[in-house]
Design a protein around this motif. Sequence first.
Motif, PDB file in Angstrom:
ATOM      1  N   VAL A 435      -5.215 -17.989  18.414  1.00  0.00           N
ATOM      2  CA  VAL A 435      -4.726 -16.786  17.738  1.00  0.00           C
ATOM      3  C   VAL A 435      -3.828 -17.210  16.576  1.00  0.00           C
ATOM      4  CG1 VAL A 435      -3.671 -14.530  18.041  1.00  0.00           C
ATOM      5  CG2 VAL A 435      -4.700 -15.679  20.015  1.00  0.00           C
ATOM      6  N   PRO A 436      -4.250 -16.950  15.317  1.00  0.00           N
ATOM      7  CA  PRO A 436      -3.427 -17.329  14.163  1.00  0.00           C
ATOM      8  C   PRO A 436      -2.488 -16.193  13.719  1.00  0.00           C
ATOM      9  CG  PRO A 436      -5.606 -16.681  13.412  1.00  0.00           C
ATOM     10  CD  PRO A 436      -5.580 -16.468  14.915  1.00  0.00           C
ATOM     11  N   PHE A 437      -1.277 -16.584  13.332  1.00  0.00           N
ATOM     12  CA  PHE A 437      -0.285 -15.634  12.824  1.00  0.00           C
ATOM     13  C   PHE A 437       0.291 -16.161  11.514  1.00  0.00           C
ATOM     14  CE2 PHE A 437      -0.196 -15.428  17.473  1.00  0.00           C
ATOM     15  CZ  PHE A 437      -0.344 -14.074  17.714  1.00  0.00           C
ATOM     16  N   VAL A 438       0.897 -15.260  10.743  1.00  0.00           N
ATOM     17  CA  VAL A 438       1.610 -15.675   9.541  1.00  0.00           C
ATOM     18  C   VAL A 438       2.734 -16.613   9.955  1.00  0.00           C
ATOM     19  CG1 VAL A 438       3.025 -14.906   7.600  1.00  0.00           C
ATOM     20  CG2 VAL A 438       1.037 -13.558   8.322  1.00  0.00           C
ATOM     21  N   GLY A 439       2.869 -17.752   9.277  1.00  0.00           N
ATOM     22  CA  GLY A 439       3.840 -18.777   9.656  1.00  0.00           C
ATOM     23  C   GLY A 439       5.277 -18.290   9.636  1.00  0.00           C
ATOM     24  N   SER A 440       6.090 -18.837  10.541  1.00  0.00           N
ATOM     25  CA  SER A 440       7.487 -18.414  10.697  1.00  0.00           C
ATOM     26  C   SER A 440       8.410 -19.206   9.787  1.00  0.00           C
ATOM     27  CB  SER A 440       7.921 -18.575  12.166  1.00  0.00           C
ATOM     28  OG  SER A 440       7.609 -19.888  12.628  1.00  0.00           O
ATOM     29  N   VAL A 441       8.205 -19.074   8.491  1.00  0.00           N
ATOM     30  CA  VAL A 441       9.060 -19.737   7.503  1.00  0.00           C
ATOM     31  C   VAL A 441       9.615 -18.687   6.544  1.00  0.00           C
ATOM     32  CG1 VAL A 441       7.909 -21.979   7.634  1.00  0.00           C
ATOM     33  CG2 VAL A 441       7.016 -20.254   6.102  1.00  0.00           C
ATOM     34  N   PRO A 442      10.896 -18.822   6.118  1.00  0.00           N
ATOM     35  CA  PRO A 442      11.517 -17.799   5.258  1.00  0.00           C
ATOM     36  C   PRO A 442      10.775 -17.530   3.967  1.00  0.00           C
ATOM     37  CG  PRO A 442      13.178 -19.283   6.155  1.00  0.00           C
ATOM     38  CD  PRO A 442      11.853 -19.872   6.518  1.00  0.00           C
ATOM     39  N   TRP A 451       5.322 -12.039  15.657  1.00  0.00           N
ATOM     40  CA  TRP A 451       5.340 -11.148  16.820  1.00  0.00           C
ATOM     41  C   TRP A 451       6.740 -10.632  17.151  1.00  0.00           C
ATOM     42  CZ3 TRP A 451       3.610 -16.242  16.892  1.00  0.00           C
ATOM     43  CH2 TRP A 451       4.492 -17.192  17.380  1.00  0.00           C
ATOM     44  N   LYS A 452       7.779 -11.120  16.465  1.00  0.00           N
ATOM     45  CA  LYS A 452       9.142 -10.633  16.702  1.00  0.00           C
ATOM     46  C   LYS A 452       9.541  -9.520  15.735  1.00  0.00           C
ATOM     47  CE  LYS A 452      12.300 -13.784  17.604  1.00  0.00           C
ATOM     48  NZ  LYS A 452      13.106 -15.026  17.535  1.00  0.00           N
ATOM     49  N   SER A 453       8.604  -9.087  14.881  1.00  0.00           N
ATOM     50  CA  SER A 453       8.917  -8.082  13.872  1.00  0.00           C
ATOM     51  C   SER A 453       8.790  -6.667  14.429  1.00  0.00           C
ATOM     52  CB  SER A 453       7.984  -8.231  12.671  1.00  0.00           C
ATOM     53  OG  SER A 453       8.166  -7.166  11.754  1.00  0.00           O
ATOM     54  N   PHE A 455       8.473  -4.189  12.438  1.00  0.00           N
ATOM     55  CA  PHE A 455       7.727  -3.489  11.389  1.00  0.00           C
ATOM     56  C   PHE A 455       6.214  -3.697  11.528  1.00  0.00           C
ATOM     57  CE2 PHE A 455      11.579  -5.328   9.102  1.00  0.00           C
ATOM     58  CZ  PHE A 455      12.391  -4.271   9.429  1.00  0.00           C
ATOM     59  N   ASP A 456       5.829  -4.629  12.393  1.00  0.00           N
ATOM     60  CA  ASP A 456       4.438  -5.042  12.522  1.00  0.00           C
ATOM     61  C   ASP A 456       3.925  -4.644  13.906  1.00  0.00           C
ATOM     62  OD1 ASP A 456       1.994  -6.267  12.241  1.00  0.00           O
ATOM     63  OD2 ASP A 456       2.775  -8.302  12.033  1.00  0.00           O
ATOM     64  N   THR A 457       2.642  -4.282  14.000  1.00  0.00           N
ATOM     65  CA  THR A 457       2.047  -3.958  15.294  1.00  0.00           C
ATOM     66  C   THR A 457       1.680  -5.210  16.082  1.00  0.00           C
ATOM     67  OG1 THR A 457      -0.013  -3.643  14.054  1.00  0.00           O
ATOM     68  CG2 THR A 457       1.180  -1.665  14.723  1.00  0.00           C
ATOM     69  N   CYS A 458       1.938  -6.390  15.557  1.00  0.00           N
ATOM     70  CA  CYS A 458       1.722  -7.665  16.235  1.00  0.00           C
ATOM     71  C   CYS A 458       2.558  -7.721  17.522  1.00  0.00           C
ATOM     72  CB  CYS A 458       2.120  -8.802  15.298  1.00  0.00           C
ATOM     73  SG  CYS A 458       1.894 -10.452  15.955  1.00  0.00           S
ATOM     74  N   PRO A 459       2.026  -8.227  18.641  1.00  0.00           N
ATOM     75  CA  PRO A 459       0.744  -8.911  18.818  1.00  0.00           C
ATOM     76  C   PRO A 459      -0.401  -8.005  19.263  1.00  0.00           C
ATOM     77  CG  PRO A 459       2.064  -9.257  20.767  1.00  0.00           C
ATOM     78  CD  PRO A 459       2.887  -8.402  19.829  1.00  0.00           C
ATOM     79  N   ALA A 460      -0.217  -6.675  19.206  1.00  0.00           N
ATOM     80  CA  ALA A 460      -1.362  -5.785  19.455  1.00  0.00           C
ATOM     81  C   ALA A 460      -2.425  -6.018  18.383  1.00  0.00           C
ATOM     82  CB  ALA A 460      -0.911  -4.330  19.451  1.00  0.00           C
ATOM     83  N   THR A 461      -1.969  -6.317  17.163  1.00  0.00           N
ATOM     84  CA  THR A 461      -2.839  -6.842  16.115  1.00  0.00           C
ATOM     85  C   THR A 461      -2.300  -8.219  15.744  1.00  0.00           C
ATOM     86  OG1 THR A 461      -1.483  -5.725  14.446  1.00  0.00           O
ATOM     87  CG2 THR A 461      -3.482  -4.600  15.168  1.00  0.00           C
ATOM     88  N   THR A 462      -3.116  -9.037  15.109  1.00  0.00           N
ATOM     89  CA  THR A 462      -2.661 -10.387  14.771  1.00  0.00           C
ATOM     90  C   THR A 462      -2.474 -10.500  13.251  1.00  0.00           C
ATOM     91  OG1 THR A 462      -4.958 -11.226  14.759  1.00  0.00           O
ATOM     92  CG2 THR A 462      -3.736 -11.343  16.826  1.00  0.00           C
ATOM     93  N   SER A 463      -3.377 -11.187  12.570  1.00  0.00           N
ATOM     94  CA  SER A 463      -3.297 -11.337  11.112  1.00  0.00           C
ATOM     95  C   SER A 463      -4.683 -11.644  10.584  1.00  0.00           C
ATOM     96  CB  SER A 463      -2.347 -12.493  10.751  1.00  0.00           C
ATOM     97  OG  SER A 463      -2.989 -13.746  10.998  1.00  0.00           O
ATOM     98  N   PRO A 464      -4.892 -11.483   9.268  1.00  0.00           N
ATOM     99  CA  PRO A 464      -6.187 -11.861   8.685  1.00  0.00           C
ATOM    100  C   PRO A 464      -6.262 -13.338   8.323  1.00  0.00           C
ATOM    101  CG  PRO A 464      -4.842 -10.775   7.043  1.00  0.00           C
ATOM    102  CD  PRO A 464      -4.041 -10.766   8.316  1.00  0.00           C
TER     103      PRO A 464
END
Length: 577
Positions: A435-442, A451-453, A455-464
């Motif tokens: 499962v790929p996610f947007v990297g956790s870098v500033p 997945w800690k946001s 504002f995002d429906t992650c991890p119910a959705t992931t990323s493109p």
Amino acid sequence: MSDNYEFEKAMQPQATDDYSPYVDKQYNGYINDINNGVYTNNSLTLVNFDLGQIYNSTKFTDTNDLFVVLPITMVAAMSDGAGALKVPAAGMSSLCSIKTNFVNLIHQADLQVNGKTIESTQPFINVARHFQLLSEMSVNDLATIGHSIGFSPTLDNTKSMKYNGVYGALATSSGNGFTNNRAFGTSDNQTGFSTTQNAGVGNAAAQYKIGKYYDTTSSVNNIVGAGATANTGTIVTAAQLASEFRPYYEVKNTNYMVWYDFAVIKLPHLFESLGKMGLVRRFDATLRLWVNTGTVNITVATPTTTDLNYYLTPDQNTFSNTCPLLINHLPEKLTAGTLALTAGLYISKPPSTAFAGGVNLSNSGVAHPLSNCRLYFSQMVLDPQKSLSYVDLNRNKKVVYRTFCSNMYLNIQKGSSFNQLINSGIVHPTGVLIVPFVGSVPSQGFGDSQWKSPFDTCPATTSPCSITNLQVAVGGSNVLQSTLFYTYENFLEQVNLAEQLTSSDFGVSTGLISQGYWEWSRWYYVNVERSQLADKLQPRNINISFNNNSNLAIDIMVFIFYSDEFVIDVETGIIDK
């Protein structure tokens, strides 16, 4: 309909007791957790259940029917950033909701039966099990039981996703990082021409979830007569809603917005072993659930009726893993002068907090109608003849089930290759999920794990985020004849067939993930089950390799599903493992 199917159906023997082998079955028994109403509600909250107390010598318990109910309370307050609270406007019931699938409330869990560990603690059980549910549920399941287990009649809309790569507030954005929190817009698709694709599209699933909370402060259902104003309590009062355990919203102590929910989680959705165990006379089990709870303090920039910017830094977020709380984008409703939004998701009631100059959510005085977490179970009395036969045949019942282990790899650079030994010496692997996610870098917006946001429906959705040249090797042998490179290869050959419960021989299939949905919310699944029995029983290494085909650094979770087994005596509950 197939002629063969019709013929085989006609050939089946029939009997008077075909409808039920039970003399009696009761569903609504429950036990409370053993926390005695004490929950930490900061980061992970541990909930314990002792199932040994449900024993009844005359009845069987069906482990497939077990489910838990968590009393979830969400509390939010607006302030000027220096501790002065703002009064919520009408309609603020739309501000908060829980992300799709109540399973995402659980970070990890374990199960012991008769003193033996059946399912061990593995982090991010929610991500693995959410993918399995999406792969196994049908559209009818979503329409009927979806509401009960935390889904909407539709999945989260991928066309309403937005990305703010600026590590800070940005005009017209819904928050920093990847976001999908615009509940209101032009339905699921763009309804008029715009020079910007998907402009104004909202997330219909979020709107359905908002609508489940009965707004006791302002609801059109309470209006009496033409031109009358909303009259809270005309139809049902908050007390009546609470007595029925129905989700609702209210304002407490003038300034605090409160949502009460009842999260239903079927335990076989977490533990496949429970779905396979079946009827047991004595079920001496211990269950532990670590629930994702915590508080976020969001900076609000330029709050106007036409624009609203959210911004969250990692030090203002106490969710240590998944944040199951979704803060919706409401530019029309935040009270004038609001510069901070403090909100949290808790079991029963909020703890003391100190954000935004001293905002303490425990001052809301919230008391959830359900004071403890509950575990519901069914018990049944078998026909005496069937009972004797069932016990006699299952004094040594073999239970075969799938469980998993998980790994995480961070900051895989854009355009780079990844080649890693994921697990050494695993017996009978059945599937590998990446499962790929947007990297956790500033430099990529949110500055923390996606997945800690809130504002995002992650991890119910992931990323493109895309990976190509995918290969999985088990015991030194490649599983795939050639590396998976193209989108349709990944989906049609692997993801579309993952976890399928039925074939499509008679036009029946399961699964909610379409290729269009998957292209914007990626799960890469590879079936590694197909091998000789001798190979399955030997410990083997698993290696994966791929290229990061995205313009961003990515984080990945890797789950290895594998088969395990034990023997249970259905009469005494004794386990041999």
